[in-house]
Design a protein around this motif. Structure first.
Motif, PDB file in Angstrom:
ATOM      1  N   THR A 110     -19.503 -56.396   9.035  1.00  0.00           N
ATOM      2  CA  THR A 110     -19.767 -55.279   9.937  1.00  0.00           C
ATOM      3  C   THR A 110     -19.553 -53.949   9.229  1.00  0.00           C
ATOM      4  OG1 THR A 110     -19.168 -56.563  11.890  1.00  0.00           O
ATOM      5  CG2 THR A 110     -19.045 -54.176  12.079  1.00  0.00           C
ATOM      6  N   LEU A 111     -18.452 -53.826   8.496  1.00  0.00           N
ATOM      7  CA  LEU A 111     -18.205 -52.589   7.762  1.00  0.00           C
ATOM      8  C   LEU A 111     -19.282 -52.340   6.710  1.00  0.00           C
ATOM      9  CD1 LEU A 111     -14.332 -52.836   7.364  1.00  0.00           C
ATOM     10  CD2 LEU A 111     -15.590 -51.107   8.658  1.00  0.00           C
ATOM     11  N   LEU A 112     -19.714 -53.396   6.042  1.00  0.00           N
ATOM     12  CA  LEU A 112     -20.794 -53.237   5.062  1.00  0.00           C
ATOM     13  C   LEU A 112     -22.094 -52.826   5.747  1.00  0.00           C
ATOM     14  CD1 LEU A 112     -20.124 -56.318   2.746  1.00  0.00           C
ATOM     15  CD2 LEU A 112     -19.756 -53.906   2.185  1.00  0.00           C
ATOM     16  N   ALA A 113     -22.334 -53.362   6.937  1.00  0.00           N
ATOM     17  CA  ALA A 113     -23.545 -52.984   7.676  1.00  0.00           C
ATOM     18  C   ALA A 113     -23.516 -51.509   8.054  1.00  0.00           C
ATOM     19  CB  ALA A 113     -23.692 -53.854   8.925  1.00  0.00           C
ATOM     20  N   PHE A 114     -22.347 -51.019   8.489  1.00  0.00           N
ATOM     21  CA  PHE A 114     -22.221 -49.587   8.773  1.00  0.00           C
ATOM     22  C   PHE A 114     -22.434 -48.774   7.488  1.00  0.00           C
ATOM     23  CE2 PHE A 114     -19.425 -50.655  12.586  1.00  0.00           C
ATOM     24  CZ  PHE A 114     -20.328 -50.152  13.511  1.00  0.00           C
ATOM     25  N   SER A 115     -21.778 -49.191   6.420  1.00  0.00           N
ATOM     26  CA  SER A 115     -21.850 -48.445   5.163  1.00  0.00           C
ATOM     27  C   SER A 115     -23.272 -48.382   4.614  1.00  0.00           C
ATOM     28  CB  SER A 115     -20.923 -49.105   4.133  1.00  0.00           C
ATOM     29  OG  SER A 115     -21.018 -48.468   2.881  1.00  0.00           O
ATOM     30  N   HIS A 116     -24.007 -49.489   4.734  1.00  0.00           N
ATOM     31  CA  HIS A 116     -25.359 -49.559   4.170  1.00  0.00           C
ATOM     32  C   HIS A 116     -26.437 -49.121   5.157  1.00  0.00           C
ATOM     33  CE1 HIS A 116     -23.598 -52.859   1.322  1.00  0.00           C
ATOM     34  NE2 HIS A 116     -23.149 -51.663   1.059  1.00  0.00           N
ATOM     35  N   GLY A 117     -26.022 -48.780   6.391  1.00  0.00           N
ATOM     36  CA  GLY A 117     -26.966 -48.231   7.360  1.00  0.00           C
ATOM     37  C   GLY A 117     -27.767 -49.240   8.149  1.00  0.00           C
ATOM     38  N   THR A 118     -27.405 -50.540   8.086  1.00  0.00           N
ATOM     39  CA  THR A 118     -28.132 -51.524   8.880  1.00  0.00           C
ATOM     40  C   THR A 118     -27.548 -51.681  10.284  1.00  0.00           C
ATOM     41  OG1 THR A 118     -26.828 -53.351   7.964  1.00  0.00           O
ATOM     42  CG2 THR A 118     -28.894 -52.800   6.860  1.00  0.00           C
ATOM     43  N   ARG A 119     -26.334 -51.177  10.502  1.00  0.00           N
ATOM     44  CA  ARG A 119     -25.802 -51.051  11.856  1.00  0.00           C
ATOM     45  C   ARG A 119     -25.617 -49.570  12.117  1.00  0.00           C
ATOM     46  NH1 ARG A 119     -20.712 -54.048  14.975  1.00  0.00           N
ATOM     47  NH2 ARG A 119     -20.800 -52.702  16.816  1.00  0.00           N
ATOM     48  N   HIS A 120     -26.137 -49.103  13.243  1.00  0.00           N
ATOM     49  CA  HIS A 120     -26.320 -47.674  13.449  1.00  0.00           C
ATOM     50  C   HIS A 120     -25.202 -47.097  14.318  1.00  0.00           C
ATOM     51  CE1 HIS A 120     -30.078 -48.947  11.871  1.00  0.00           C
ATOM     52  NE2 HIS A 120     -30.421 -49.569  12.970  1.00  0.00           N
ATOM     53  N   SER A 121     -24.529 -46.088  13.794  1.00  0.00           N
ATOM     54  CA  SER A 121     -23.489 -45.398  14.553  1.00  0.00           C
ATOM     55  C   SER A 121     -23.153 -44.100  13.845  1.00  0.00           C
ATOM     56  CB  SER A 121     -22.226 -46.259  14.682  1.00  0.00           C
ATOM     57  OG  SER A 121     -21.146 -45.490  15.197  1.00  0.00           O
ATOM     58  N   GLY A 122     -23.298 -42.996  14.557  1.00  0.00           N
ATOM     59  CA  GLY A 122     -22.910 -41.709  13.995  1.00  0.00           C
ATOM     60  C   GLY A 122     -21.415 -41.567  13.842  1.00  0.00           C
ATOM     61  N   MET A 123     -20.652 -42.429  14.520  1.00  0.00           N
ATOM     62  CA  MET A 123     -19.194 -42.392  14.402  1.00  0.00           C
ATOM     63  C   MET A 123     -18.700 -43.277  13.264  1.00  0.00           C
ATOM     64  SD  MET A 123     -18.043 -42.462  18.391  1.00  0.00           S
ATOM     65  CE  MET A 123     -18.562 -41.175  19.533  1.00  0.00           C
ATOM     66  N   MET A 124     -19.336 -44.416  13.054  1.00  0.00           N
ATOM     67  CA  MET A 124     -18.843 -45.380  12.079  1.00  0.00           C
ATOM     68  C   MET A 124     -19.532 -45.307  10.716  1.00  0.00           C
ATOM     69  SD  MET A 124     -16.202 -47.166  12.779  1.00  0.00           S
ATOM     70  CE  MET A 124     -16.437 -48.258  11.379  1.00  0.00           C
ATOM     71  N   GLN A 125     -20.782 -44.912  10.670  1.00  0.00           N
ATOM     72  CA  GLN A 125     -21.465 -44.903   9.377  1.00  0.00           C
ATOM     73  C   GLN A 125     -20.828 -43.941   8.367  1.00  0.00           C
ATOM     74  OE1 GLN A 125     -25.716 -45.539  11.457  1.00  0.00           O
ATOM     75  NE2 GLN A 125     -25.923 -44.997   9.300  1.00  0.00           N
ATOM     76  N   PRO A 126     -20.471 -42.712   8.743  1.00  0.00           N
ATOM     77  CA  PRO A 126     -19.893 -41.808   7.728  1.00  0.00           C
ATOM     78  C   PRO A 126     -18.578 -42.300   7.142  1.00  0.00           C
ATOM     79  CG  PRO A 126     -20.791 -40.546   9.557  1.00  0.00           C
ATOM     80  CD  PRO A 126     -20.801 -41.989   9.991  1.00  0.00           C
ATOM     81  N   PRO A 127     -17.579 -42.716   7.965  1.00  0.00           N
ATOM     82  CA  PRO A 127     -16.342 -43.183   7.323  1.00  0.00           C
ATOM     83  C   PRO A 127     -16.529 -44.460   6.518  1.00  0.00           C
ATOM     84  CG  PRO A 127     -16.237 -43.524   9.699  1.00  0.00           C
ATOM     85  CD  PRO A 127     -17.435 -42.673   9.433  1.00  0.00           C
ATOM     86  N   ALA A 128     -17.388 -45.358   6.980  1.00  0.00           N
ATOM     87  CA  ALA A 128     -17.621 -46.587   6.215  1.00  0.00           C
ATOM     88  C   ALA A 128     -18.281 -46.276   4.879  1.00  0.00           C
ATOM     89  CB  ALA A 128     -18.479 -47.551   7.023  1.00  0.00           C
ATOM     90  N   ALA A 129     -19.170 -45.308   4.861  1.00  0.00           N
ATOM     91  CA  ALA A 129     -19.880 -44.973   3.628  1.00  0.00           C
ATOM     92  C   ALA A 129     -18.975 -44.274   2.612  1.00  0.00           C
ATOM     93  CB  ALA A 129     -21.083 -44.090   3.935  1.00  0.00           C
ATOM     94  N   ARG A 130     -17.846 -43.715   3.079  1.00  0.00           N
ATOM     95  CA  ARG A 130     -16.931 -43.042   2.146  1.00  0.00           C
ATOM     96  C   ARG A 130     -16.132 -44.031   1.306  1.00  0.00           C
ATOM     97  NH1 ARG A 130     -16.100 -39.271   6.484  1.00  0.00           N
ATOM     98  NH2 ARG A 130     -14.200 -40.341   7.173  1.00  0.00           N
ATOM     99  N   ALA A 131     -16.023 -45.276   1.755  1.00  0.00           N
ATOM    100  CA  ALA A 131     -15.239 -46.288   1.036  1.00  0.00           C
ATOM    101  C   ALA A 131     -16.175 -47.226   0.287  1.00  0.00           C
ATOM    102  CB  ALA A 131     -14.375 -47.071   2.017  1.00  0.00           C
TER     103      ALA A 131
END
Length: 253
Positions: A110-131
């Motif tokens: 799930t975290l990888l999906a947020f980070s890579h943009g395959t799960r969509h969330s303006g709240m979760m995508q930015p912090p996940a992409a920072r790690a």
């Protein structure tokens, strides 16, 4: 303005402009902001402690306080705790999902999906992409080790009965399989990449089904399965099955 940003001003659009539920949450926050005290802002932004520092006394936290994990892990986990708590139980109300006790595989994907943009969330995508991916894996392991909280989700008996029927039997006429065929205990043991739904907030589960139906959620490697299944449920069925899973204290088959 929250959804689309302000052109030429440097204010960007919301990362996931299709997530109207998140955009309205931000609008509600902005409406409340003028009357908010600095103390209340700090509490909302950083959690009850008012600062980005992990608390001690929880599984896995002593290692952080004694310098166990690398600093990037500590910083990323402190970011997570602002909404989810160090114990993964969320905070204040049912605005944030319970992470405690989910499988490490599901949380990592799930975290990888947020980070890579395959799960969509303006709240979760930015912090996940920072790690980086390794840190996301460590975060997944931390929350997987936390104990799930006790269930406290009363609901109308008729609603629970309808939800149980869908969870156990599905809706054959609509091509909806039993939810427990993927989210029951035996299924989770076979494939830990599926999420455990028992004890999760009913409002969160219901909203996820709505997002699946609207095509705005995205997800991990099995997202196409839920996209199809959720689209065959009515709003009433969404509410019923969400209420039943929220009332369960274990992933029963």
């Amino acid at each position: 303005m929250v959804q689309h940003g302000v052109r030429y001003s440097g204010m960007p659009a919301w990362v996931a402009i299709e997530r109207h539920d998140e955009i309205w949450a931000m609008v509600a926050f902005l409406e409340a902001l003028p009357e908010m005290t600095p103390e209340e802002y700090r509490r909302l932004a950083f959690g009850p402690g008012g600062a980005r520092q992990p608390s001690s006394g929880l599984i896995g936290i002593d290692a952080i306080n004694t310098g166990g994990p690398a600093p990037p892990m500590q910083e990323a986990l402190a970011d997570c705790a602002r909404c989810h708590g160090m114990d993964g139980r969320g905070r204040d109300n049912d605005a944030f999902p319970i992470l405690a006790g989910q499988s490490e595989a599901y949380l990592r994907e799930t975290l990888l999906a947020f980070s890579h943009g395959t799960r969509h969330s303006g709240m979760m995508q930015p912090p996940a992409a920072r790690a980086d991916d390794a840190v996301l894996g460590e975060i997944a392991g931390h929350y997987a080790r936390q104990p799930r909280p006790p269930v406290a989700a009363p609901a109308e008996p008729a609603l629970l009965a309808e939800g149980e029927r869908i969870a156990r039997q599905g809706i054959p006429a609509e091509g909806v399989p039993a939810c427990l065929s993927c989210h029951g205990g035996a299924a989770l043991a076979r494939n830990p990449s599926y999420p455990a739904l028992h004890g999760q907030h009913a409002s969160y589960l219901e909203n996820q089904l709505v997002q699946w139906q609207a095509g705005t959620r995205g997800g991990g490697p099995y997202r196409a399965l839920m996209q199809t299944i959720a689209g065959r449920l009515t709003p009433e069925q969404n509410k019923a099955v969400a209420a039943w899973f929220a009332a369960q204290d274990a992933a029963r088959d």
